[in-house]
Design a protein around this motif. Structure first.
Motif, short mmCIF file in Angstrom:
data_model
loop_
_atom_site.label_atom_id
_atom_site.label_comp_id
_atom_site.label_asym_id
_atom_site.label_seq_id
_atom_site.Cartn_x
_atom_site.Cartn_y
_atom_site.Cartn_z
N GLU A 38 48.25 3.79 -22.99
CA GLU A 38 47.27 4.83 -22.71
C GLU A 38 47.52 5.30 -21.28
N THR A 39 46.91 6.41 -20.91
CA THR A 39 47.14 6.95 -19.56
C THR A 39 45.83 7.34 -18.90
N GLU A 40 45.90 7.45 -17.59
CA GLU A 40 44.79 8.00 -16.80
C GLU A 40 45.40 9.09 -15.95
N PRO A 41 45.15 10.37 -16.17
CA PRO A 41 44.17 10.89 -17.11
C PRO A 41 44.63 10.74 -18.58
N ALA A 42 43.64 10.59 -19.45
CA ALA A 42 43.90 10.33 -20.87
C ALA A 42 44.68 11.46 -21.54
N SER A 43 44.52 12.70 -21.02
CA SER A 43 45.17 13.87 -21.63
C SER A 43 46.70 13.78 -21.56
N LEU A 80 49.49 3.99 -16.08
CA LEU A 80 49.79 3.48 -17.42
C LEU A 80 48.87 2.31 -17.72
N ILE A 81 48.22 2.34 -18.88
CA ILE A 81 47.19 1.36 -19.22
C ILE A 81 47.55 0.65 -20.52
#
Length: 196
Positions: A38-43, A80-81
């Motif tokens: 997943e990412t930050e920002p999620a977009s 990166l999450i």
């Protein structure tokens, strides 16, 4: 539970690779080919790692669908999450995940409360605990064996043995002692001058 495992840095070369600032002790597990993050920002995500390699001491990653430098540059500064099982423990006995250490009470060996861990800063030389004191101020405690005597996850506490000057109170005590010693030295000097 979601944990930040890396931050994307600059583009490297022209084929879509990026440098990454690793924020996990287990990059081979969290940042291997095929990992979906997943990412930050999620977009910006999710991103799937296509390849990874070490070049001049830095980890380089290429993500599926990112084939050129322009695409790689667009990812700069994205976090990166990874999804991590909260019950999962590191392989080494004396290692901890950040989420295990957050909010631990920090105390001296005699039980004196110092504060609680609110952040963990991963520096190249060592990790630092950012500890919030009861009065709202912060103190930084190096996460090294000489200072962090014990991590007790069951009791939710971190026992430290800080050297003089690391924690404000002790610095004030030390400087007060120095001031007294300075006053005594001045008095001795004056007495010596009078005798001469």
């Amino acid at each position: 539970m979601q944990l930040v495992v890396a931050r994307i840095g600059r583009a490297h070369g022209i084929k879509g690779e990026v440098t990454v600032e690793v924020r996990t002790d287990e990059p081979e597990l969290r940042l291997g080919p095929g990992a979906v993050l997943e990412t930050e920002p999620a977009s910006a995500g999710p991103l799937t790692i296509e390849t990874g390699r070490v070049h001049s001491g830095r980890l380089l990653l290429r993500f599926e669908g990112v084939k050129d430098r322009t695409g790689a540059e667009a990812l700069r500064n994205i976090l990166l999450i990874a999804e991590v099982d909260p019950t999962e423990l590191p392989e080494e006995e004396d290692e901890y995940y950040d989420h295990q250490l957050m909010d631990l009470d920090v105390v001296l060996e005699d039980g004196t409360a110092i504060g609680r861990i609110t952040e963990i800063s991963h520096l190249p030389s060592q990790d630092l605990f950012i500890v919030e004191r009861p009065d709202g101020t912060e103190v930084m405690i190096p996460f090294v064996e000489e200072i962090v005597a014990e991590i007790d996850l069951e009791e939710q506490r971190c026992v430290i043995t800080p050297p003089p000057g690391l924690i404000d109170d002790r610095a004030e005590i030390a400087s007060a002692r120095d001031a007294e010693a300075g006053t005594e030295a001045e008095a001795d000097a004056e007495a010596g001058a009078e005798e001469a």
